[in-house]
Motif scaffolding. Structure first.
Motif, PDB file in Angstrom:
ATOM      1  N   LYS A  64       0.846  -1.193   0.000  1.00 60.41           N
ATOM      2  CA  LYS A  64       0.000   0.000   0.000  1.00 60.41           C
ATOM      3  C   LYS A  64       0.881   1.243   0.000  1.00 60.41           C
ATOM      4  N   LEU A  65       0.680   2.113  -0.999  1.00 61.87           N
ATOM      5  CA  LEU A  65       1.431   3.365  -1.088  1.00 61.87           C
ATOM      6  C   LEU A  65       0.608   4.454  -0.418  1.00 61.87           C
ATOM      7  N   ASN A  66       1.182   5.057   0.614  1.00 60.05           N
ATOM      8  CA  ASN A  66       0.472   6.062   1.395  1.00 60.05           C
ATOM      9  C   ASN A  66       0.877   7.465   0.944  1.00 60.05           C
ATOM     10  N   PHE A  67      -0.124   8.319   0.673  1.00 62.44           N
ATOM     11  CA  PHE A  67       0.139   9.679   0.215  1.00 62.44           C
ATOM     12  C   PHE A  67      -0.315  10.737   1.225  1.00 62.44           C
ATOM     13  N   GLY A  68      -0.738  10.338   2.402  1.00 57.92           N
ATOM     14  CA  GLY A  68      -1.249  11.309   3.361  1.00 57.92           C
ATOM     15  C   GLY A  68      -0.637  11.130   4.720  1.00 57.92           C
ATOM     16  N   GLU A  69      -1.481  11.003   5.729  1.00 53.84           N
ATOM     17  CA  GLU A  69      -0.995  10.795   7.084  1.00 53.84           C
ATOM     18  C   GLU A  69      -0.435   9.380   7.203  1.00 53.84           C
ATOM     19  N   SER A  70       0.784   9.300   7.710  1.00 55.70           N
ATOM     20  CA  SER A  70       1.444   7.996   7.789  1.00 55.70           C
ATOM     21  C   SER A  70       0.983   7.219   9.003  1.00 55.70           C
ATOM     22  N   LYS A  71       0.859   5.900   8.814  1.00 51.60           N
ATOM     23  CA  LYS A  71       0.521   5.022   9.929  1.00 51.60           C
ATOM     24  C   LYS A  71       1.766   4.651  10.726  1.00 51.60           C
ATOM     25  N   ARG A  72       2.933   4.995  10.158  1.00 51.17           N
ATOM     26  CA  ARG A  72       4.185   4.706  10.853  1.00 51.17           C
ATOM     27  C   ARG A  72       4.793   6.027  11.330  1.00 51.17           C
ATOM     28  N   LYS A  73       5.141   6.098  12.608  1.00 53.30           N
ATOM     29  CA  LYS A  73       5.593   7.346  13.209  1.00 53.30           C
ATOM     30  C   LYS A  73       6.819   7.919  12.503  1.00 53.30           C
ATOM     31  N   LYS A  74       7.752   7.035  12.110  1.00 51.27           N
ATOM     32  CA  LYS A  74       9.010   7.506  11.542  1.00 51.27           C
ATOM     33  C   LYS A  74       8.872   7.941  10.085  1.00 51.27           C
ATOM     34  N   SER A  75       7.770   7.598   9.425  1.00 53.42           N
ATOM     35  CA  SER A  75       7.632   7.885   8.002  1.00 53.42           C
ATOM     36  C   SER A  75       7.294   9.341   7.723  1.00 53.42           C
ATOM     37  N   GLY A  76       6.581  10.002   8.647  1.00 52.44           N
ATOM     38  CA  GLY A  76       6.205  11.396   8.425  1.00 52.44           C
ATOM     39  C   GLY A  76       4.931  11.528   7.624  1.00 52.44           C
ATOM     40  N   ASP A  77       4.206  12.653   7.856  1.00 54.90           N
ATOM     41  CA  ASP A  77       2.945  12.905   7.164  1.00 54.90           C
ATOM     42  C   ASP A  77       3.177  13.758   5.924  1.00 54.90           C
ATOM     43  N   ILE A  78       2.190  13.743   5.041  1.00 55.77           N
ATOM     44  CA  ILE A  78       2.219  14.558   3.819  1.00 55.77           C
ATOM     45  C   ILE A  78       0.943  15.391   3.801  1.00 55.77           C
ATOM     46  N   SER A  79       1.086  16.682   3.572  1.00 61.96           N
ATOM     47  CA  SER A  79      -0.070  17.580   3.556  1.00 61.96           C
ATOM     48  C   SER A  79      -0.947  17.296   2.340  1.00 61.96           C
ATOM     49  N   PRO A  80      -2.239  17.719   2.375  1.00 64.51           N
ATOM     50  CA  PRO A  80      -3.131  17.489   1.218  1.00 64.51           C
ATOM     51  C   PRO A  80      -2.589  18.081  -0.081  1.00 64.51           C
ATOM     52  N   GLU A  81      -1.990  19.308  -0.019  1.00 65.11           N
ATOM     53  CA  GLU A  81      -1.445  19.920  -1.238  1.00 65.11           C
ATOM     54  C   GLU A  81      -0.313  19.078  -1.812  1.00 65.11           C
ATOM     55  N   ASN A  82       0.596  18.652  -0.936  1.00 68.48           N
ATOM     56  CA  ASN A  82       1.715  17.827  -1.398  1.00 68.48           C
ATOM     57  C   ASN A  82       1.263  16.433  -1.813  1.00 68.48           C
ATOM     58  N   SER A  83       0.211  15.929  -1.189  1.00 72.44           N
ATOM     59  CA  SER A  83      -0.325  14.624  -1.555  1.00 72.44           C
ATOM     60  C   SER A  83      -0.777  14.603  -3.005  1.00 72.44           C
ATOM     61  N   GLU A  84      -1.464  15.674  -3.458  1.00 77.26           N
ATOM     62  CA  GLU A  84      -1.935  15.739  -4.843  1.00 77.26           C
ATOM     63  C   GLU A  84      -0.774  15.754  -5.828  1.00 77.26           C
ATOM     64  N   ILE A  85       0.277  16.472  -5.481  1.00 76.24           N
ATOM     65  CA  ILE A  85       1.456  16.541  -6.358  1.00 76.24           C
ATOM     66  C   ILE A  85       2.147  15.169  -6.420  1.00 76.24           C
ATOM     67  N   PHE A  86       2.270  14.549  -5.251  1.00 74.80           N
ATOM     68  CA  PHE A  86       2.946  13.254  -5.175  1.00 74.80           C
ATOM     69  C   PHE A  86       2.183  12.197  -5.979  1.00 74.80           C
ATOM     70  N   LYS A  87       0.858  12.193  -5.863  1.00 78.99           N
ATOM     71  CA  LYS A  87       0.060  11.214  -6.604  1.00 78.99           C
ATOM     72  C   LYS A  87       0.207  11.411  -8.110  1.00 78.99           C
ATOM     73  N   ARG A  88       0.286  12.686  -8.542  1.00 80.68           N
ATOM     74  CA  ARG A  88       0.433  12.939  -9.976  1.00 80.68           C
ATOM     75  C   ARG A  88       1.782  12.401 -10.476  1.00 80.68           C
ATOM     76  N   ILE A  89       2.824  12.567  -9.670  1.00 81.24           N
ATOM     77  CA  ILE A  89       4.156  12.087 -10.078  1.00 81.24           C
ATOM     78  C   ILE A  89       4.176  10.561 -10.164  1.00 81.24           C
TER      79      ILE A  89
END
Length: 682
Positions: A64-89
């Motif tokens: 599962k590729l996560n583009f938003g709030e991470s379920k793992r503490k060390k992975s870090g979260d991604i904001s909604p704006e950055n999530s849209e950019i990341f998904k497009r890439i």
């Protein structure tokens, strides 16, 4: 419609055609409800707008590729704006020009880029504006994964070049150059070589486990079948038992003190505590030896023991092949193939399977030891039983191949397994257990005191891999076992002539090393099989490094030239002995050579017409001519040379005077005496 340069979905495991709805999006970026991944049953597991894409059907394991709030503490979260950019890439990598073909490539790129988006989110920056913040670029350069930095630069550059097609980029050419200049140089370290003592210990424990299992194979299979029928009786049918979890009121194996047994709601047949069943089948001591307290764990310990057998079987196979751990997971029950070498007429044992490294290697082969048959026999027993349980499961559709030729390593499908999932098909592979985790998962397998690094262990390991981290590899610390170490160690043991001198290591490798060395090194064309190219490359790399290490070792005072120190310096000064990379390159170019011979070492990179391995007459100058210019005598072999003299003297007495055989022995005796004089006077 996307640009004409878009190629469409090309992941090989997706098995799509241009007519499929997820082959190409109709707009760019895709609409939120556009289906990215569709299972073979037609279920949409990921849509473009989802914050988490479930790509399990493509991967063959839970992915599962996560583009938003991470379920793992060390992975870090991604904001909604950055999530849209990341998904497009990521979608661009799937559908754009030169799209990813391998799911592991896509995952690697995703994981590499995710650090960009989590860092931008942490600094309250939209990733596409990163180029405007040189101070943030500089600070980011300090946290970039050093091992992945070069790959990240390439991905950023490719995205910049294709910005007109993707409609998005992170850094421009100036920003990429700035990031590149700030990233510290990455010092690459080779995978550690396991010292002979530790390698032998872990191998012996794996073998002990497999031998115990095989010795009790009939009792284990009979006990498992008895338990299956007990669950079937309480569930109403074997299908119901394998398809759903029984309640505590109809479990067949319950402790007599369990309150559920005395409840009016209890409706099942009672077979007593499982340890009594295990004792009746004669496997109680076996389970307690390897898994612990049977009375406390109950019947679930049988699943634990079976899963342990699968993992230990894979570990054993890795010790005798140059496979990767994920490649052992692709092996099926018919993987062992025995071929007859057309030239030597000996049996060659091969493991046939697929590798995810290259598409061409779907039917790759690895040379292995005949003893691998024991591991396969054990794994097949577990796989056969678990496949039978899965075939009764109404939630799973097995392919004909899964039934007739199942994977050697399968997750638990028996009714008493601890997992509550009943719908995971065999083609969804389990996540691999790291070898280091065996210590905590199977505490009765290895004695940590035996795995503690001793001075001799560290010295041997540093000889092969000088760049080992002192923080991880130090006397008194537990050796950090890892899967790739087994691959690296196998390659070195095969190619390191004279380096691995422990007689017991040679004994353990006697079935495998000769065939593996010959066929990976230069004789693989004798076989009809398609030997795995990565395994061959690993062996060849180790072979040249072995020549370099051995050549470097000649610089010690142990080796002397019969022509004096000046000649030894001439041999060794071809390349600086301190520069390992140059030595490896010189070995590949044929500029240096190293062959262990009876008298020491031969530094001639060209084939010797006189022998040297089993004939020393010319090497030591026993034929009346000066000793060979490429000979370096090993003073540490004095006792072996003395034994050789005794053998030659005995043969000389038995040989007919004046015969070619007698003359040959005479020359060799003169050479040996000459060499002993050099050792005495040096």
């Amino acid at each position: 419609m996307p640009s004409m340069v878009f190629a469409g979905l090309n992941i090989v495991t997706a098995t799509v055609s241009p007519s499929d709805v997820n082959f190409m999006p109709s707009s760019w970026p895709p609409a939120p409800d556009f289906p990215i991944c569709i299972s073979t049953e037609g279920e949409i597991t990921a849509r473009y707008g989802d914050n988490e894409w479930d790509l399990t059907p493509w991967a063959g394991f839970v992915l599962k590729l996560n583009f938003g709030e991470s379920k793992r503490k060390k992975s870090g979260d991604i904001s909604p704006e950055n999530s849209e950019i990341f998904k497009r890439i990521v979608a661009f990598w799937i559908y754009g020009p030169n799209p990813c073909r391998e799911i592991r490539t896509l995952v690697s790129q995703y994981e590499n880029f995710r650090q960009v988006f989590t860092y931008c989110t942490k600094n309250n920056i939209v990733a596409t504006d990163l180029y405007r913040f040189p101070k943030v670029i500089e600070s980011f350069s300090k946290v970039v994964w050093p091992s992945q930095a070069r790959h990240l630069i390439v991905l950023l550059h490719t995205l910049w070049e294709r910005r007109e097609h993707s409609g998005v980029y992170i850094l421009d050419a100036k920003g990429i150059a700035e990031l590149q200049s700030k990233i510290p140089a990455h010092e690459k370290s080779q995978t550690a070589y396991i010292p002979p003592r530790i390698w032998l210990y872990q191998l012996s424990r794996l073998r002990d486990f497999l031998e115990d299992f095989r010795s009790n194979l009939g009792a284990l299979e009979a006990c498992a079948e008895y338990c299956l029928q007990a669950y079937a009786l309480n569930a109403g049918s074997v299908g119901a038992a394998c398809s759903q979890q029984l309640t505590k009121y109809n479990l067949p194996f319950v402790s007599l003190s369990n309150p559920a047994l005395k409840s009016k709601l209890f409706s099942g047949h009672q077979f007593g505590p499982f340890y009594i069943t295990a004792e009746n089948f004669g496997i109680l001591d076996l389970l307690e030896k390897w898994c612990g307290d049977v009375r406390h764990n109950g019947v679930t310990i049988l699943s634990q023991y079976f899963s342990m057998a699968s993992n230990i079987g894979k570990a054993y196979l890795l010790n005798f092949t140059l496979m990767r751990i994920d490649e052992t997971s692709s092996l099926r029950s018919d993987c062992l193939v025995i071929e007859k070498d057309k030239i030597t007429k000996e049996d060659i044992y091969l493991l046939r399977g697929s590798t995810n490294k290259t598409v061409e290697d779907d039917e790759a082969c690895w040379i292995t030891s005949p003893s691998s048959n024991m591991a396969i026999e054990v794994m097949n027993s577990v796989s056969k039983f678990r496949t039978r349980c899965a075939s009764f499961n109404s939630n799973i559709s097995l392919t004909e191949e899964d039934k007739q030729n199942p994977f050697l390593a399968l997750r638990a499908y028996e009714p008493w397994r601890r997992s509550t999932r009943f719908d995971t098909a065999p083609d969804i592979r389990c996540h691999e257990l790291h070898y280091s985790m065996f210590l905590s998962r199977y505490p009765r397998l290895f004695d940590t005191n035996e795995l503690k690094i001793q001075e001799g262990d560290l010295a041997g390991a540093l000889l092969i891999t000088p760049t080992l981290s002192p923080a991880k590899y130090a006397v008194g610390k537990i050796w950090p076992l890892a899967w790739h170490q087994l691959r690296r160690t196998g390659a070195v043991n095969m190619s390191a002539s004279g380096i691995v001198s422990d007689p017991s290591v040679q004994y353990q490798l006697k079935h495998a090393s000769r065939a593996m060395t010959r066929y990976y090194g230069n004789g693989y064309y004798h076989l009809n099989a398609n030997l795995n190219q990565e395994a061959q490359a690993e062996y060849i790399r180790a072979m040249y490094e072995s020549v370099a290490r051995s050549f470097s070792a000649l610089n010690t005072s142990t080796f002397v030239s019969p022509h004096g120190e000046k000649r030894k310096d001439q041999i060794l000064n071809l390349v600086s002995a301190k520069d390992h990379n140059k030595l490896v390159k010189a070995a590949k170019d044929g500029a240096i050579g190293y062959r262990e011979i009876l008298l020491g070492a031969c530094a001639n990179p060209m084939p010797c017409p006189y022998g040297g391995i089993d004939y020393v007459g010319r090497c030591g100058g026993g034929d009346g001519k000066p000793p060979c210019l490429d000979l370096l005598i090993d003073k540490g072999k004095k006792q072996q040379i003395l034994k050789l003299r005794d053998v030659l003297q005995k043969r000389s007495r038995d040989a007919e005077d004046g015969s070619p055989f007698h003359i040959s022995i005479k020359y060799q005796l003169q050479a040996v005496e000459s060499v002993l004089d050099v050792i005495k006077n040096s």
